[in-house]
Design an enzyme around this catalytic site. Sequence first.
Site: not given
Length: 1010
Positions: A709-710, A714-716, A731, A839
């Site tokens: 995921g992203s 950032g990106t996971v 992450k 969020d």
Amino acid sequence: MRLFLLLAFNALMLLETHGFTDETDRQALLQFKSQVSEDKRVVLSSWNHSFPLCNWKGVTCGRKNKRVTHLELGRLQLGGVISPSIGNLSFLVSLDLYENFFGGTIPQEVGQLSRLEYLDMGINYLRGPIPLGLYNCSRLLNLRLDSNRLGGSVPSELGSLTNLVQLNLYGNNMRGKLPTSLGNLTLLEQLALSHNNLEGEIPSDVAQLTQIWSLQLVANNFSGVFPPALYNLSSLKLLGIGYNHFSGRLRPDLGILLPNLLSFNMGGNYFTGSIPTTLSNISTLERLGMNENNLTGSIPTFGNVPNLKLLFLHTNSLGSDSSRDLEFLTSLTNCTQLETLGIGRNRLGGDLPISIANLSAKLVTLDLGGTLISGSIPYDIGNLINLQKLILDQNMLSGPLPTSLGKLLNLRYLSLFSNRLSGGIPAFIGNMTMLETLDLSNNGFEGIVPTSLGNCSHLLELWIGDNKLNGTIPLEIMKIQQLLRLDMSGNSLIGSLPQDIGALQNLGTLSLGDNKLSGKLPQTLGNCLTMESLFLEGNLFYGDIPDLKGLVGVKEVDLSNNDLSGSIPEYFASFSKLEYLNLSFNNLEGKVPVKGIFENATTVSIVGNNDLCGGIMGFQLKPCLSQAPSVVKKHSSRLKKVVIGVSVGITLLLLLFMASVTLIWLRKRKKNKETNNPTPSTLEVLHEKISYGDLRNATNGFSSSNMVGSGSFGTVYKALLLTEKKVVAVKVLNMQRRGAMKSFMAECESLKDIRHRNLVKLLTACSSIDFQGNEFRALIYEFMPNGSLDMWLHPEEVEEIHRPSRTLTLLERLNIAIDVASVLDYLHVHCHEPIAHCDLKPSNVLLDDDLTAHVSDFGLARLLLKFDEESFFNQLSSAGVRGTIGYAAPEYGVGGQPSINGDVYSFGILLLEMFTGKRPTNELFGGNFTLNSYTKSALPERILDIVDESILHIGLRVGFPVVECLTMVFEVGLRCCEESPMNRLATSIVVKELISIRERFFKASRTTWR
């Protein structure tokens, strides 16, 4: 020459006529548009003079004369009223306004449409009677007015529409008797009149409907014997007469006279006599419902009905308590498509035949409860591998539970209460991890309660009371967070009530009475905030009654026959819902409260406590003595001590205040340093930190194949930590992105001191330099194997390799919603400092192996007590607090500060999305038409039109209870999405409401299909 002039004249006249009539249609449609609600009118934006009439949305014209022949406006969310100008479309053949929001009455002018063949105004909000003018439309083939609010009687003039093939008036408020003129509709194939208030007998003229194949009269007030006219309708395939007031006997040759039946529902009436054996000759039969009548005699064999899927015969008086009553079950082994079998609540006797283990492998529901069946549960019951509901309660079954029962891994509902079963509760019950209800109460089970029950993480109800169980209460049961009902009463359990009982925050009923439990009642019992019934009577508990003032919704409390001491807590008087309180036969003392439930001596029992005094007259207690003189004398001597104590206290407070001011000043000096560098106070509380190299190896060099995921910062990645042999989620923050460091710090700061089962667990962090010398920041979380809620709600947007294999059930969605609401309540209310997530959205809700929800991504989180105006505007400038479009609260868009009310708004949107399947950013929405208004416009009559279709699967019967529960869910969502933050629900109320809805749904699901 004369011929040429004649042709020219005719052509000119035709053009003039065409121009006139074309303009008539145009004006009629523009007038129709003007009556459509302004906010819905945008759908008809092409309806203007700039576009040719025949290119307008939903409009089809004839090839030759260019007149409007078809108007197809179904499912366009149109509202307002239907303009009478519709009657000027004189060439109209088809008018489709299906599934909109039109109100008002059906205009009489519809009767001017003499060419009309198809009219569909179903699923709107139309009221009033069916206009008499409609019966001038003699060419009508299909007339659908279902699911409106139409009233009055079914007009006799309906019989003039002799070309009708389909007539659907389902779900209105039609009253009175059916007109005999219905018999004139000799071409009719489908007639739907279910769910109205029609009454009387079915007229004999119905026998003339020789072409009819679907006749639905369910849920009215019809009476009389089985309509004789129906015996003549041999073409019938679908026949529904259930839930009326029909009575009498069925003809023995019913199955011969109606040989083409696919579905026959006559449940919920007053029929008597036996089941016609000829029904078993209808080889096409798939669904047969004869439940809830007064039928007697034996059950015929249905072995010649190979396509039978559903057989409901429950709640009658079938059988004679003889050994041959269950012989018909063997014949059902030929019905290889059978999915549902309900024959409970009858007079069936004899031993349970082993042949039930050979029933269809597709069987989902088996209900034999409430009969007189004896014998043991067949060993091979485990062959029914798709079974989800097994009901064998209230019989005379004996012996132990067969081990093959442990093979039923799809079982959700197992009810065996009130039998003569014996032996221990087997550990293999813990293999049935999908179980939601387990009822083994009132049997002869003995031994300890198996710890493996803790594996049943979906369990909502556990009933094992009135057995011969001993040992202690397993701590593993305290880990079943979703538990609503726990009953272990009437056994010989020993030990104390575990402190972990407070973890069962969804618990509504706790019944542990009549055991041998001892020790003090744990204070954590007060954490079970949804408790309604608390029964701990007949044990050996001692000490004071703990602080239970958090149980504000409790209705029944029984602590009698223990060894409790101290005074009666005053908080009982403040419980507005408390209806029954039994504190009798303890060692309580002191003054009895006089308010609340204590105002009525019939709802409170306090006998057997010899040192109680006061209270209302009805308790007949001795008066409480006033303060003794010796006490008064001591008062003055104590006064000096009090004065000294207060003085010392004030001095200490002043010193503490000065120290606090100094500490705040020192912290402000360090503020800039702490902003850009993770301090030990932030990260040292985490596990041992990990290096960049370790993470690089664990993610195969941050390979795209490991990426799961992203997000904005950032990106996971999925990573395997070799040192711990543990799969984690990493992450990695994009440090080039403005605000990334603030996100990193916010997440560390938010998660370092909070613990909740529905929060994703932050394991450690990495603050380092990569191999190129660049700043590197990463957060390491526990890995969630079932991905995000977003993937499950919108699988069509997910790559096939990551796509879930199925959809979420209604109950699973409710559980997830409760999980998320619970964690918000924890963050907002129960943390040392309130935290706003800022969020919340489906992609930030992760699901573990059991589909338990874990809220993640605290990059935008705000510790509200540390919030100050300067930091807010700094964050706002980096788009930090805005959250995600569609989910962010409206006040955030105009500079509003982050708040717990903003989270509630986001949760409301999340809840609506979970049950509609539509994102708030769906292309359907725009302007003032939002997910909120879309949902609100469907309440309450059109709920099923907006529910995510994947919820309405074969395992869910969509009846009134389900619709009611869905309506309540949407209402909670809308109350969370109120425009004004002050009008939104508190998270504690949200949790309570959703749990109550889940209980309603669960109670509804306990009853079999009707």
